[in-house]
Structures are given as structure tokens and as C-alpha cells.
Design a protein around this motif. Structure first.
Motif, short mmCIF file in Angstrom:
data_model
loop_
_atom_site.label_atom_id
_atom_site.label_comp_id
_atom_site.label_asym_id
_atom_site.label_seq_id
_atom_site.Cartn_x
_atom_site.Cartn_y
_atom_site.Cartn_z
N MET A 123 0.85 -1.20 0.00
CA MET A 123 0.00 0.00 0.00
C MET A 123 0.88 1.24 0.00
N ASN A 124 0.27 2.39 -0.16
CA ASN A 124 0.96 3.66 -0.09
C ASN A 124 1.62 3.81 1.28
N VAL A 125 2.77 4.47 1.31
CA VAL A 125 3.53 4.61 2.55
C VAL A 125 2.70 5.27 3.65
N ARG A 126 1.90 6.25 3.30
CA ARG A 126 1.10 6.94 4.32
C ARG A 126 -0.01 6.04 4.84
N MET A 127 -0.53 5.18 3.99
CA MET A 127 -1.54 4.23 4.43
C MET A 127 -0.92 3.21 5.40
N TRP A 128 0.30 2.74 5.07
CA TRP A 128 0.96 1.77 5.94
C TRP A 128 1.29 2.38 7.30
N GLN A 129 1.66 3.67 7.31
CA GLN A 129 2.04 4.32 8.55
C GLN A 129 0.87 4.90 9.32
N HIS A 130 -0.33 4.85 8.76
CA HIS A 130 -1.50 5.40 9.45
C HIS A 130 -1.76 4.61 10.73
N PRO A 131 -2.15 5.28 11.81
CA PRO A 131 -2.41 4.56 13.07
C PRO A 131 -3.43 3.44 12.94
N ALA A 132 -4.43 3.61 12.08
CA ALA A 132 -5.43 2.55 11.93
C ALA A 132 -4.81 1.29 11.34
N THR A 133 -3.96 1.45 10.33
CA THR A 133 -3.30 0.29 9.74
C THR A 133 -2.34 -0.35 10.73
N ARG A 134 -1.62 0.47 11.49
CA ARG A 134 -0.71 -0.08 12.49
C ARG A 134 -1.49 -0.87 13.55
N ARG A 135 -2.65 -0.36 13.96
CA ARG A 135 -3.47 -1.10 14.93
C ARG A 135 -3.94 -2.42 14.33
N ASN A 136 -4.36 -2.38 13.08
CA ASN A 136 -4.84 -3.60 12.44
C ASN A 136 -3.72 -4.63 12.31
N ALA A 137 -2.54 -4.16 11.93
CA ALA A 137 -1.41 -5.09 11.80
C ALA A 137 -1.06 -5.71 13.15
N GLU A 138 -1.10 -4.90 14.20
CA GLU A 138 -0.80 -5.43 15.54
C GLU A 138 -1.85 -6.46 15.95
N ALA A 139 -3.12 -6.18 15.65
CA ALA A 139 -4.19 -7.13 15.99
C ALA A 139 -4.01 -8.45 15.23
N LEU A 140 -3.64 -8.36 13.96
CA LEU A 140 -3.45 -9.57 13.16
C LEU A 140 -2.27 -10.38 13.69
N ARG A 141 -1.19 -9.70 14.05
CA ARG A 141 -0.05 -10.42 14.62
C ARG A 141 -0.45 -11.13 15.91
N SER A 142 -1.24 -10.45 16.73
CA SER A 142 -1.70 -11.06 17.98
C SER A 142 -2.58 -12.28 17.72
N ASP A 143 -3.27 -12.26 16.59
CA ASP A 143 -4.10 -13.40 16.21
C ASP A 143 -3.29 -14.54 15.59
N GLY A 144 -1.99 -14.33 15.41
CA GLY A 144 -1.14 -15.38 14.87
C GLY A 144 -0.88 -15.29 13.39
N VAL A 145 -1.33 -14.21 12.75
CA VAL A 145 -1.07 -14.03 11.31
C VAL A 145 0.40 -13.68 11.11
N ARG A 146 1.04 -14.32 10.15
CA ARG A 146 2.43 -14.02 9.82
C ARG A 146 2.49 -12.90 8.79
N PHE A 147 3.56 -12.12 8.86
CA PHE A 147 3.78 -11.04 7.90
C PHE A 147 5.11 -11.26 7.18
N VAL A 148 5.14 -10.91 5.92
CA VAL A 148 6.40 -10.80 5.19
C VAL A 148 6.37 -9.42 4.52
N GLY A 149 7.29 -8.55 4.94
CA GLY A 149 7.28 -7.18 4.46
C GLY A 149 6.29 -6.34 5.24
N PRO A 150 6.00 -5.12 4.74
CA PRO A 150 6.41 -4.60 3.44
C PRO A 150 7.85 -4.08 3.45
N ASN A 151 8.38 -3.85 2.25
CA ASN A 151 9.72 -3.32 2.09
C ASN A 151 9.68 -1.82 1.81
N ASP A 152 10.82 -1.17 1.98
CA ASP A 152 10.96 0.20 1.51
C ASP A 152 11.14 0.18 -0.01
#
Length: 398
Positions: A123-152
Motif C-alpha cells: 500500500m501507499n507509505v502513508r496508508m501503511w504508517q497510518h495509526p489505523a493500519t498499524r493497529r490492524n497489523a498489531e491485531a493480526l499479529r496477535s491473532d497469529g497471522v504471519r507477515f512478510v514485508g512490506p519493504n521500503d
């Protein structure tokens, strides 16, 4: 490793969707079966015909296709795979996953599955850094979802920064790690690596000689045993290991923030050579000579102690906290004192004095110190040190 594995590939609507064609090809070359699912938005970027031709499978598109529901309901489709991969994972689909929405085939499959899930955000850098996206990513990690990336990287919109989908070889490596039948499968481990750069002014900084090679080797070894690894790296001289979720930072304070965002975790390995001090008031402009030969006076402030902070958590402390101690004298005594002072479980100590050639070199000679005592390992390659440490961590978490 992938021979005979079934991978449910969910393609969301982003410009990076074109990379999924290469991803399917590489997965099939390794013997995997790939079942594609596309969102309506994804069809604006890649055609179901292309996906089907490369996968050799029917592409699933519609939640309310009664024929599909009769042949294989969405519940069965979501559970018949060995791994669910979402690539690209858009901000919208991640939000649906975090909120438990099920308003189309992709989100319904993700809510209905009990299969491990790996996402490759894009996604766009600002979308990735938005607090809502960061909260969602943290929730998914807590649920056991694995992440690969994103890259710069460069964005299709012309901006640059984190949010670019990880390249296909890295996604393949992450899939292989997720499907590895190793003893750390299902475990989440945070690894820090590299030096930190503490700015003096916009062009100068305080750093150290750490290459990041040992930390990267540890992360690679843990991923090889099946762990989901969050790799928090300062500006290192070595590339990050494939198959890990990479978070790049510059300073000690940024590293602490990244580590805290990556928790909860089963274990944390702090291999980074974090600067103990930073310039209290870094200059906003390049500092100039005054012509009189007077050196600038720098005032220092103590950086946060990342190891002690995590080891001392009252809630959410990893089961195993491992620190590294780079010493130049009285290695064992100093490392034992550090373990007590920091409150961590293990210390991996080594002699980094100039004569050893360890700092920045290909080999390491370490001492593993725990409450049970000290164990000296012979001089080994950094990869072998990492493999031994990863095996010990697997035994401790079993």
C-alpha cells in the motif's frame, strides 16, 4: 519443501497484484498446488484468466456462486489448504481481517479458516504508517497471522518508503518457512540486529562497527526451524534474511518502538549493538567549523535500555529473553553481571577486542550464560553459532 502442499492464494486489489503471476509460477516449480482467489478490485489489475492459466486451477471469485458452494463450500475451500497467502494484502483487506468482516469471498475465507495465514502487505507509505493500519497489523499479529514485508521502495504513486510489497523470492522463502515442520512452528520470535545510528546533525551520526551478520544469522536460523520472526534491524551491512518480517530502524528509540509494536512474542533475541548514548540536542542543520579550531561541545543523553525494558515487563514478557554482550575484557564476569542487571534469561557473550577479528568478521566465539551456569562454544561460523542458539531456543520453548 513445497512438494504436494496446497496454497490458497488470495489476491487483493493493488498494483502489486501483477507480482502474483510470478509467485504462482515459482510455487508451482517447487511442486505446490496454488488455488487463486481474487477480490473484485484485484480483477482491475490482473485477470482471472492469467491466474488460472499459470495455476492450472479454477479461480474463485464470488461468494454467492451456488455451483461452487455445491462443489466446495467456502468453509471447505478455506480449510483444504496447508497455508493461506494474501498477496498483495491491501489496507482495506487487512482492516476486514482485523475486524472479522465477511462481506465477500476473500474476507469470508479468511474468517472461516483455521489454516495458518501469511500476508504480504502492499500500500501507499502513508496508508501503511497510518495509526489505523498499524493497529490492524498489531491485531493480526496477535491473532497469529504471519507477515512478510512490506519493504521500503518506490511507489506507483511516486512516493518512497515502507509499503512496497516484498519481492517474490522473499515471499516464497516466507511460505517455505511457514510450512516448515520445525520445532518452532507456530512460535513468534523478535530478533534485533545491527548497529544504531544516533544523529549529531543531518549528515553526521554516532555508530559502532557492528555488521549485523550475527543477528541476521540468528533470525535466519529461527525461521528455518519454523518460527515466525520479526527482524528489527538498524542500518546493517548485510541484507535481511528472507522469510522474516523486516522492520528497519535507525536509532535506539526507534528500535524500542518497533520491538514493543512486535510484542507479544514467545521469545526475543537482542543481538543488536545498540548505542548506549545519543546526542541530547542533535543539530537541525550541518554543524560548521568556526575557523578558530574550537571543537563543538556535545551533550549526551542515555538511550533507552531495550533489553532491560522487555525483560522487566510485568505483562506480555516473552517466555525467553536473550541478550548479547560484546565485551573486550573479563568476558564471563561482565556478562554474568549484565544478565543479573538486565533481568534477561540468557546472555550470549563474546570478545570483540580488535585482535579477535569478530566484530565485522565471519566467525564468532561465544559463551552462553544462563541461571544454570556458563557454557563456552568453540570458534564457529556465525551461521553455526546461530543454528546452535536457535536449537537451544527451540528446546527451551518446547
Amino acid at each position: 519443501m513445497l512438494s504436494g502442499k496446497r496454497i490458497l492464494l488470495i489476491v487483493a486489489g493493488g498494483i502489486a497484484a501483477y507480482k502474483t503471476l510470478d509467485l504462482i509460477r515459482r510455487l508451482r516449480e517447487r511442486g505446490a498446488a496454488v488455488i487463486p482467489v481474487v477480490t473484485r478490485a484485484a480483477e482491475q489489475f490482473v485477470t482471472p484468466l492469467s491466474l488460472s492459466a499459470l495455476a492450472g486451477e479454477k479461480v474463485y471469485r464470488d461468494l454467492f456462486d451456488l455451483t461452487d458452494e455445491a462443489e466446495m463450500g467456502h468453509i471447505q475451500l478455506s480449510r483444504a489448504a496447508d497455508l493461506v497467502v494474501v498477496a498483495p494484502a491491501t489496507a482495506d483487506l487487512m482492516a476486514k481481517m482485523a475486524g472479522g468482516h465477511a462481506d465477500d469471498l476473500a474476507s469470508t475465507l479468511l474468517l472461516a479458516t483455521d489454516t495458518p495465514v501469511l500476508v504480504a502487505p502492499a500500500m501507499n507509505v502513508r496508508m501503511w504508517q497510518h495509526p489505523a493500519t498499524r493497529r490492524n497489523a498489531e491485531a493480526l499479529r496477535s491473532d497469529g497471522v504471519r507477515f512478510v514485508g512490506p519493504n521500503d521502495g518506490d511507489m506507483a504513486c511516486g512516493e518512497y518508503g515502507p509499503g512496497r510489497m516484498t519481492e517474490v523470492p522473499e515471499i516464497v522463502a516466507a511460505i517455505e518457512a511457514a510450512l516448515a515442520g520445525g520445532p518452532l512452528r507456530g512460535k513468534r520470535i523478535v530478533v534485533t540486529s545491527g548497529p544504531t545510528h544516533e544523529p549529531i546533525d543531518p549528515v553526521r551520526y554516532i555508530a559502532n562497527r557492528s555488521s549485523g551478520a550475527q543477528g541476521a544469522a540468528v533470525a535466519r536460523a529461527l525461521a528455518g526451524l519454523g518460527a515466525g520472526v520479526v527482524f528489527v534491524s538498524g542500518p546493517a551491512a548485510v541484507p535481511p534474511p528472507a522469510g522474516t518480517e523486516v522492520v528497519r530502524v535507525e536509532t535506539a528509540r526507534q528500535m524500542l518502538e518497533a520491538v514493543e509494536a512486535a510484542l507479544p512474542a514467545d521469545a526475543a533475541v537482542f543481538a543488536a549493538a545498540v548505542a548506549d548514548w545519543r546526542v541530547a540536542n542533535a543539530a537541525g542543520q550541518k554543524m560548521k567549523k568556526d575557523g578558530a579550531g574550537a571543537a563543538p561541545a556535545l551533550e549526551f543523553a542515555e538511550n533507552p535500555d531495550i533489553l532491560a525494558t522487555v525483560a522487566g515487563l510485568a505483562e506480555g514478557r516473552p517466555r525467553l529473553v536473550v541478550g548479547f554482550a560484546a565485551e573486550t575484557e573479563e568476558i564471563e564476569a561482565n556478562a554474568r553481571a549484565k544478565r543479573e542487571r538486565k533481568g534477561c534469561d540468557w546472555i550470549v557473550a563474546n570478545d570483540v577486542s580488535e585482535a579477535t577479528g569478530i566484530m565485522g568478521g565471519a566467525e564468532n566465539e561465544v559463551m552462553l550464560i544462563s541461571a544454570e551456569g556458563a557454557e563456552t562454544w568453540p570458534r564457529l561460523s556465525k551461521d553455526e553459532v546461530a543454528r546452535r542458539l536457535a536449537q537451544r531456543i527451540a528446546e527451551a520453548l518446547a
